[in-house]
Scaffold this motif. Structure first.
Motif, PDB file in Angstrom:
ATOM      1  N   GLY A   1       0.803  -1.211   0.000  1.00 37.65           N
ATOM      2  CA  GLY A   1       0.000   0.000   0.000  1.00 37.65           C
ATOM      3  C   GLY A   1       0.835   1.260   0.000  1.00 37.65           C
ATOM      4  O   GLY A   1       0.320   2.347   0.283  1.00 37.65           O
ATOM      5  N   LEU A   2       2.137   1.135  -0.311  1.00 33.39           N
ATOM      6  CA  LEU A   2       3.031   2.296  -0.343  1.00 33.39           C
ATOM      7  C   LEU A   2       2.502   3.331  -1.330  1.00 33.39           C
ATOM      8  O   LEU A   2       2.179   3.001  -2.466  1.00 33.39           O
ATOM      9  CB  LEU A   2       4.438   1.847  -0.761  1.00 33.39           C
ATOM     10  CG  LEU A   2       5.485   2.928  -1.018  1.00 33.39           C
ATOM     11  CD1 LEU A   2       5.841   3.649   0.261  1.00 33.39           C
ATOM     12  CD2 LEU A   2       6.727   2.322  -1.657  1.00 33.39           C
ATOM     13  N   ARG A   3       2.403   4.573  -0.854  1.00 33.61           N
ATOM     14  CA  ARG A   3       1.931   5.631  -1.740  1.00 33.61           C
ATOM     15  C   ARG A   3       3.068   6.588  -2.055  1.00 33.61           C
ATOM     16  O   ARG A   3       3.939   6.834  -1.223  1.00 33.61           O
ATOM     17  CB  ARG A   3       0.771   6.371  -1.092  1.00 33.61           C
ATOM     18  CG  ARG A   3      -0.451   5.480  -1.018  1.00 33.61           C
ATOM     19  CD  ARG A   3      -1.551   6.096  -0.209  1.00 33.61           C
ATOM     20  NE  ARG A   3      -2.146   7.245  -0.883  1.00 33.61           N
ATOM     21  CZ  ARG A   3      -3.254   7.847  -0.428  1.00 33.61           C
ATOM     22  NH1 ARG A   3      -3.848   7.430   0.654  1.00 33.61           N
ATOM     23  NH2 ARG A   3      -3.752   8.869  -1.077  1.00 33.61           N
TER      24      ARG A   3
ATOM     25  N   ALA B   1       1.842  13.589  -4.590  1.00 35.40           N
ATOM     26  CA  ALA B   1       0.517  13.237  -5.098  1.00 35.40           C
ATOM     27  C   ALA B   1      -0.080  12.051  -4.349  1.00 35.40           C
ATOM     28  O   ALA B   1      -1.294  11.885  -4.294  1.00 35.40           O
ATOM     29  CB  ALA B   1       0.580  12.949  -6.582  1.00 35.40           C
ATOM     30  N   GLY B   2       0.757  11.193  -3.775  1.00 32.25           N
ATOM     31  CA  GLY B   2       0.256  10.064  -3.005  1.00 32.25           C
ATOM     32  C   GLY B   2      -0.377   8.970  -3.840  1.00 32.25           C
ATOM     33  O   GLY B   2      -1.270   8.263  -3.377  1.00 32.25           O
ATOM     34  N   PHE B   3       0.098   8.808  -5.075  1.00 32.32           N
ATOM     35  CA  PHE B   3      -0.437   7.750  -5.933  1.00 32.32           C
ATOM     36  C   PHE B   3       0.209   6.418  -5.550  1.00 32.32           C
ATOM     37  O   PHE B   3       1.419   6.359  -5.359  1.00 32.32           O
ATOM     38  CB  PHE B   3      -0.150   8.079  -7.398  1.00 32.32           C
ATOM     39  CG  PHE B   3      -0.876   7.206  -8.368  1.00 32.32           C
ATOM     40  CD1 PHE B   3      -2.207   7.455  -8.659  1.00 32.32           C
ATOM     41  CD2 PHE B   3      -0.242   6.134  -8.976  1.00 32.32           C
ATOM     42  CE1 PHE B   3      -2.886   6.649  -9.552  1.00 32.32           C
ATOM     43  CE2 PHE B   3      -0.922   5.320  -9.858  1.00 32.32           C
ATOM     44  CZ  PHE B   3      -2.249   5.577 -10.147  1.00 32.32           C
ATOM     45  N   PRO B   4      -0.596   5.337  -5.411  1.00 33.08           N
ATOM     46  CA  PRO B   4      -0.005   4.057  -4.981  1.00 33.08           C
ATOM     47  C   PRO B   4       1.120   3.592  -5.907  1.00 33.08           C
ATOM     48  O   PRO B   4       0.929   3.479  -7.114  1.00 33.08           O
ATOM     49  CB  PRO B   4      -1.186   3.095  -5.042  1.00 33.08           C
ATOM     50  CG  PRO B   4      -2.385   3.957  -4.881  1.00 33.08           C
ATOM     51  CD  PRO B   4      -2.040   5.267  -5.527  1.00 33.08           C
ATOM     52  N   THR B   5       2.287   3.350  -5.322  1.00 35.14           N
ATOM     53  CA  THR B   5       3.469   3.017  -6.108  1.00 35.14           C
ATOM     54  C   THR B   5       3.314   1.690  -6.847  1.00 35.14           C
ATOM     55  O   THR B   5       3.663   1.586  -8.017  1.00 35.14           O
ATOM     56  CB  THR B   5       4.701   2.956  -5.168  1.00 35.14           C
ATOM     57  OG1 THR B   5       4.771   4.192  -4.459  1.00 35.14           O
ATOM     58  CG2 THR B   5       5.972   2.742  -5.926  1.00 35.14           C
ATOM     59  N   GLY B   6       2.776   0.688  -6.152  1.00 37.81           N
ATOM     60  CA  GLY B   6       2.618  -0.625  -6.783  1.00 37.81           C
ATOM     61  C   GLY B   6       1.706  -0.554  -7.998  1.00 37.81           C
ATOM     62  O   GLY B   6       1.965  -1.173  -9.038  1.00 37.81           O
TER      63      GLY B   6
ATOM     64  N   GLY C   1       5.261  -7.123   2.022  1.00 37.54           N
ATOM     65  CA  GLY C   1       4.333  -6.003   1.900  1.00 37.54           C
ATOM     66  C   GLY C   1       3.268  -6.009   2.973  1.00 37.54           C
ATOM     67  O   GLY C   1       2.822  -4.950   3.430  1.00 37.54           O
ATOM     68  N   ASP C   2       2.860  -7.211   3.404  1.00 42.28           N
ATOM     69  CA  ASP C   2       1.809  -7.285   4.422  1.00 42.28           C
ATOM     70  C   ASP C   2       2.267  -6.643   5.727  1.00 42.28           C
ATOM     71  O   ASP C   2       1.503  -5.964   6.405  1.00 42.28           O
ATOM     72  CB  ASP C   2       1.420  -8.737   4.676  1.00 42.28           C
ATOM     73  CG  ASP C   2       0.675  -9.308   3.473  1.00 42.28           C
ATOM     74  OD1 ASP C   2      -0.001  -8.512   2.788  1.00 42.28           O
ATOM     75  OD2 ASP C   2       0.792 -10.524   3.221  1.00 42.28           O
ATOM     76  N   GLU C   3       3.567  -6.852   6.071  1.00 40.26           N
ATOM     77  CA  GLU C   3       4.101  -6.248   7.291  1.00 40.26           C
ATOM     78  C   GLU C   3       4.060  -4.726   7.183  1.00 40.26           C
ATOM     79  O   GLU C   3       3.704  -4.033   8.132  1.00 40.26           O
ATOM     80  CB  GLU C   3       5.550  -6.699   7.513  1.00 40.26           C
ATOM     81  CG  GLU C   3       5.683  -8.064   8.154  1.00 40.26           C
ATOM     82  CD  GLU C   3       5.030  -8.108   9.527  1.00 40.26           C
ATOM     83  OE1 GLU C   3       5.325  -7.221  10.342  1.00 40.26           O
ATOM     84  OE2 GLU C   3       4.192  -9.009   9.757  1.00 40.26           O
ATOM     85  N   TYR C   4       4.431  -4.208   6.000  1.00 35.27           N
ATOM     86  CA  TYR C   4       4.465  -2.764   5.795  1.00 35.27           C
ATOM     87  C   TYR C   4       3.050  -2.197   5.914  1.00 35.27           C
ATOM     88  O   TYR C   4       2.847  -1.131   6.491  1.00 35.27           O
ATOM     89  CB  TYR C   4       5.046  -2.457   4.413  1.00 35.27           C
ATOM     90  CG  TYR C   4       5.390  -0.990   4.202  1.00 35.27           C
ATOM     91  CD1 TYR C   4       6.615  -0.479   4.616  1.00 35.27           C
ATOM     92  CD2 TYR C   4       4.501  -0.125   3.567  1.00 35.27           C
ATOM     93  CE1 TYR C   4       6.939   0.851   4.430  1.00 35.27           C
ATOM     94  CE2 TYR C   4       4.822   1.216   3.373  1.00 35.27           C
ATOM     95  CZ  TYR C   4       6.053   1.693   3.797  1.00 35.27           C
ATOM     96  OH  TYR C   4       6.369   3.017   3.603  1.00 35.27           O
TER      97      TYR C   4
ATOM     98  N   GLY D   1      -5.375   2.777   7.756  1.00 30.26           N
ATOM     99  CA  GLY D   1      -6.195   2.706   6.544  1.00 30.26           C
ATOM    100  C   GLY D   1      -5.350   2.660   5.284  1.00 30.26           C
ATOM    101  O   GLY D   1      -4.438   1.841   5.167  1.00 30.26           O
ATOM    102  N   ARG D   2      -5.622   3.585   4.361  1.00 29.81           N
ATOM    103  CA  ARG D   2      -4.906   3.593   3.092  1.00 29.81           C
ATOM    104  C   ARG D   2      -3.578   4.345   3.178  1.00 29.81           C
ATOM    105  O   ARG D   2      -2.846   4.416   2.204  1.00 29.81           O
ATOM    106  CB  ARG D   2      -5.792   4.173   1.991  1.00 29.81           C
ATOM    107  CG  ARG D   2      -6.895   3.195   1.555  1.00 29.81           C
ATOM    108  CD  ARG D   2      -7.750   3.772   0.437  1.00 29.81           C
ATOM    109  NE  ARG D   2      -6.940   4.162  -0.698  1.00 29.81           N
ATOM    110  CZ  ARG D   2      -6.970   5.384  -1.253  1.00 29.81           C
ATOM    111  NH1 ARG D   2      -7.746   6.302  -0.760  1.00 29.81           N
ATOM    112  NH2 ARG D   2      -6.231   5.657  -2.296  1.00 29.81           N
ATOM    113  N   SER D   3      -3.298   4.941   4.317  1.00 33.22           N
ATOM    114  CA  SER D   3      -1.996   5.587   4.508  1.00 33.22           C
ATOM    115  C   SER D   3      -1.112   4.631   5.286  1.00 33.22           C
ATOM    116  O   SER D   3      -1.144   4.589   6.504  1.00 33.22           O
ATOM    117  CB  SER D   3      -2.145   6.888   5.295  1.00 33.22           C
ATOM    118  OG  SER D   3      -2.993   7.769   4.608  1.00 33.22           O
ATOM    119  N   THR D   4      -0.314   3.840   4.552  1.00 34.12           N
ATOM    120  CA  THR D   4       0.503   2.836   5.229  1.00 34.12           C
ATOM    121  C   THR D   4       1.952   3.297   5.309  1.00 34.12           C
ATOM    122  O   THR D   4       2.383   4.153   4.553  1.00 34.12           O
ATOM    123  CB  THR D   4       0.453   1.497   4.476  1.00 34.12           C
ATOM    124  OG1 THR D   4       0.947   1.719   3.162  1.00 34.12           O
ATOM    125  CG2 THR D   4      -0.956   0.959   4.409  1.00 34.12           C
ATOM    126  N   GLY D   5       2.667   2.690   6.236  1.00 31.85           N
ATOM    127  CA  GLY D   5       4.099   2.906   6.331  1.00 31.85           C
ATOM    128  C   GLY D   5       4.482   4.139   7.113  1.00 31.85           C
ATOM    129  O   GLY D   5       3.703   4.692   7.866  1.00 31.85           O
TER     130      GLY D   5
END
Lengths: 448, 330
Positions: free
Chosen positions: A50-52, A57-62, A224-227, A233-237
């Motif tokens: 969920g890295l943004r 801009a905060g667009f999901p990197t993946g 990724g699950d740990e991160y 929510g959608r702001s991970t890491g």
């Protein structure tokens, strides 16, 4: 103390050398990814994390990575956007200066995931000394077989180049960056086509921020699950925040997303509160491009919920009563700050940095600056304030790249939240232009 | 093929066509204006923002509207796209804003500008601009630049459409002409005041939508609406030789390339045709040039050749019998 992903070893002496960095567990992700994972698996991990995008801009990197077109016979490129020029943001510089290998490790792992054989770090022209640090680190990697042909015997080869820009803010816009990297004038391109399809030299390209790329090794090492468990929510890491302005402890802080803003601003572990015991007046929470907010609206939303440091919470209330996390340039202003002067200063920056390609931005940024200059120096009229908002509306959304929006938002939000201060400048020019004079509330407007 | 709805009119165009070109296929009043887009030049468009339109439905597959107004000259169509131009108040409002931006630093020296009467910016501001200005600041100015004996650069009037830059790049060999500086200090330049020395350099005058690049052999000679345009051609070893002559009486005051209804050059011409062949005897005249009725140049402009009506044939034979004996005025 929150969890540190990027800056855990930042104070270890010699962390900028390969030897110390590897001793601290560096380059494990390269070994893991290249020897045990397929590129698709790496992309999948980053998606799961969920890295943004940390550039603003905060667009999901993946998701961005999965959009990369993969046509036959065309090379693909990864470009790291190290053209950090947003006023108030200085996190990438610290990261690259102190731990250059964190970025390089991320570049190798990410390039492998994307299938890039040549990658670039486009660094801001003013950061020449950081460029030298990076080049030294890259040379170490080539010597150790971490870059070049057949990395660690895995059969994967990568060349990494650092390219300095000329110091233009606009070259931090991804397509202008690509133009500049190609050796042309740094004018943003029209989109579509997006860089994922038509990027550097017409080939599919991914452009990522330094901090995003430097987060990839941890994701690969710890899944990724740990991160995704860090944050809300959608702001991970974790996120690097460049705190500056009228606070006791300015600096770069790594925080877990979801930290309450009150804690970040007032606890001694982070900013340490407003300096000299003054009042908290206003804040620009994510670099100069995001809307400015009053202190009250920043600590609590219009509905009264306390805000936390996440993409969602800061933008709650939209443009009316919210702001954005942006690139994490946290500029705090106490009650001695003149908002009109500050807005004029921001406007002057955007006027100076507009590339001049499309008309609303080229002409509008200059116009706004001139109006604000007049207001600040006591030559303004009441209708100038509305004109200012109107001009910003004519720029916003009508330009090729987001620089137009970035120039319009601070102005529109300053008038929205601090209109009485603008009016004070019009009604009492002699008072407002006196050295050090600051509007101190409604009484000023009524009696002075 | 993609089918799109533009301002409520359906049109079918090949995939990859831009919205603007789809609208031009419909033609007439619905076509968005364009100041920087130029079909013959690769890479042009997207800069002036006057062709902004609203996409209310992205495509048949993904019917979401596009979040922002898009530049119709560079956005390709998708099957099932629904686009609003003149129907959308938001588009007209935004266009008005862009026109205002284009004019705030423009000197508005139309009375002494050679381009007046055939200026795209003039037409645009008549149609979409306001009569007054809200701009109280001092206008940005540049020094006038000389770029050779044939072309005059008036940077004050420039709207930075980049058309001349692409022209100099794409139809001439050497790259001597570009943009210097940035923001509102950006200017067209030939680093530094170099002469554009090239057989096709004169075309930068034709592609300029405003009076920033003008023909020195025509400067201040005449107002364009006093001249009579005629189509003409000659055998030219360098170019097609198909031109328009702008005459006053029998004097050729100016030679330009032929343009279509959107002001785009059909065939670029060489400098010899443009600057040196200024005698009627150099040219084979084809006939009057068609000028749109809306243009000021069409005043007192009669295109159709005067044909004597066939009255004579209808007269009784007795009256025409000795007609050939009557002396005719020459």
């Amino acid at each position: 103390m929150g969890l540190k992903i990027l800056t855990e070893h930042i104070n270890v002496p010699g962390i900028d050398t390969l030897e110390t960095y590897r001793k601290m567990g560096g380059y494990r992700s390269v070994e893991k990814a290249l020897k045990t994972m397929t590129p698709e698996e790496v992309v999948e991990e980053v998606k799961k994390s969920g890295l943004r995008g940390r550039g603003g801009a905060g667009f999901p990197t993946g998701l961005k990575w999965s959009f990369l077109a993969k046509p036959e016979g065309k090379p693909r490129y990864l470009v790291c956007n190290a053209d950090e020029s947003e006023p108030g943001t200085f996190k990438d510089r610290v990261l690259m200066e102190k731990i250059p290998h964190a970025l390089i490790e991320g570049m190798i792992t990410s390039s492998y995931a994307l299938g890039a054989r040549t990658s670039y770090i486009y660094i801001r022209g003013e950061l020449m000394f950081v460029l030298r640090i990076l080049e030294k680190a890259i040379a170490e990697c080539y010597a150790a077989g971490l870059l070049g042909e057949n990395i660690l015997g895995s059969g994967y080869s990568l060349d990494l180049h650092v390219h300095p820009g000329g110091g233009a803010y606009i070259c931090g816009e991804e397509t202008a960056l690509l133009e500049s990297l190609e050796g042309k004038r740094g004018n943003p391109r029209n989109k579509p086509p997006f860089p994922a399809v038509w990027g550097l030299y017409g080939c599919p390209t991914v452009v990522n921020n330094v901090e995003s790329i430097a987060s990839v090794p941890w994701i690969v090492n710890n899944t990724g699950d740990e991160y995704a468990k860090i944050g809300v929510g959608r702001s991970t890491g974790t996120k690097l925040i460049s705190a500056s302005g009228h606070i006791n402890n300015p600096g770069v802080y790594e925080i877990e997303l979801g930290l309450p803003v009150e804690e970040f601003l007032f606890s001694d572990e982070y900013c340490g509160g407003i300096w000299k015991g003054r009042k908290f007046k206003a804040i620009v929470a994510g670099g100069s491009s995001v809307p400015i907010l009053t202190g009250e609206l920043f600590l609590k939303t219009a509905e009264g919920t306390p805000r936390v440091m996440t993409y969602e919470s800061l933008s709650e209330g939209g443009f009316v009563s919210g702001t954005m996390l942006g690139s994490g340039g946290f500029i705090v202003m106490d009650d001695t700050t003149c908002i009109v002067r500050n807005t004029w200063n921001f406007s002057r920056f955007y006027h100076h940095e507009s590339c001049g390609q499309c008309s609303p931005c080229r002409e509008g940024t200059g116009w706004m600056e001139k109006i604000l200059h007049r207001l600040e120096h006591g030559h303004g009229n009441m209708h100038d304030i509305d004109l200012l908002v109107n001009v910003s509306k004519q720029i916003e959304g009508n330009t090729i790249c987001p620089l137009g929006d970035a120039a319009a938002w601070p102005v529109a939000s300053a008038v929205r939240h601090f209109r009485d201060e603008f009016e004070w400048h019009v009604k009492h020019p002699e008072k407002a232009t006196a050295p050090g004079a600051v509007y101190s509330g409604a009484e000023d407007l009524a009696f002075a | 093929m993609a089918k799109i709805t533009f301002d409520g009119i359906e049109v079918e165009v090949p995939d990859g066509t831009t919205i603007l070109n789809a609208a031009r296929k419909i033609g007439g009043k619905v076509v968005p204006p364009a100041m920087c887009y130029y079909t013959p030049l690769k890479g042009s468009g997207g800069k002036c923002r006057v062709c902004l339109v609203k996409v209310t439905q992205g495509s048949a597959k993904d019917p979401r509207p596009m979040p922002k107004l898009v530049a119709s000259c560079v956005t390709p169509v998708q099957d099932g796209m629904v686009v609003e131009n003149t129907l959308s108040p938001q588009v007209l409002e935004a266009r008005k804003g862009v026109v205002e931006m284009l004019l705030i630093n423009h000197p508005l020296d139309c009375p002494v500008c050679d381009q007046a009467g055939e200026c795209d910016l003039q037409n645009l501001s008549y149609e979409h601009g306001t009569s007054g200005t809200r701009y109280e600041e001092e206008r940005r100015t540049f020094d006038r630049q000389d770029i050779g004996p044939l072309i005059q650069l008036h940077m004050n009037r420039c709207i930075l459409c980049y058309r001349c830059v692409y022209t100099a790049d794409q139809i001439t060999d050497k790259r001597v002409h570009g943009v210097l500086g940035r923001g509102d200090a950006a200017e067209i330049g030939t680093y530094i005041e170099n002469v554009i020395d090239n057989d096709f350099s004169g075309n930068v005058i034709d592609v300029c939508p405003v009076g920033a690049l003008t023909d020195k052999t025509f400067r201040f000679k005449n107002r364009v609406w006093f001249t009579k345009p005629v189509d003409a051609h000659r055998d030219c070893p360098k170019c097609s030789g198909k031109v328009v002559l702008w005459n006053r009486g029998s004097d050729v005051l100016r030679v330009t390339a032929r343009k279509n209804e959107y002001g785009e050059v059909v065939e670029f011409i060489c400098n010899e045709c443009r600057f040196e062949k200024k005698e009627m005897s150099d040219w084979t005249i084809e006939g009057p040039r068609h000028i749109a009725r809306a243009s000021v140049i069409s005043a007192n402009h009669y295109e159709l050749p005067v044909v004597n009506p066939q009255i004579i044939a209808d007269l009784p034979e007795s009256t025409t019998k000795e007609l050939h004996l009557i002396p005719r005025p020459i």
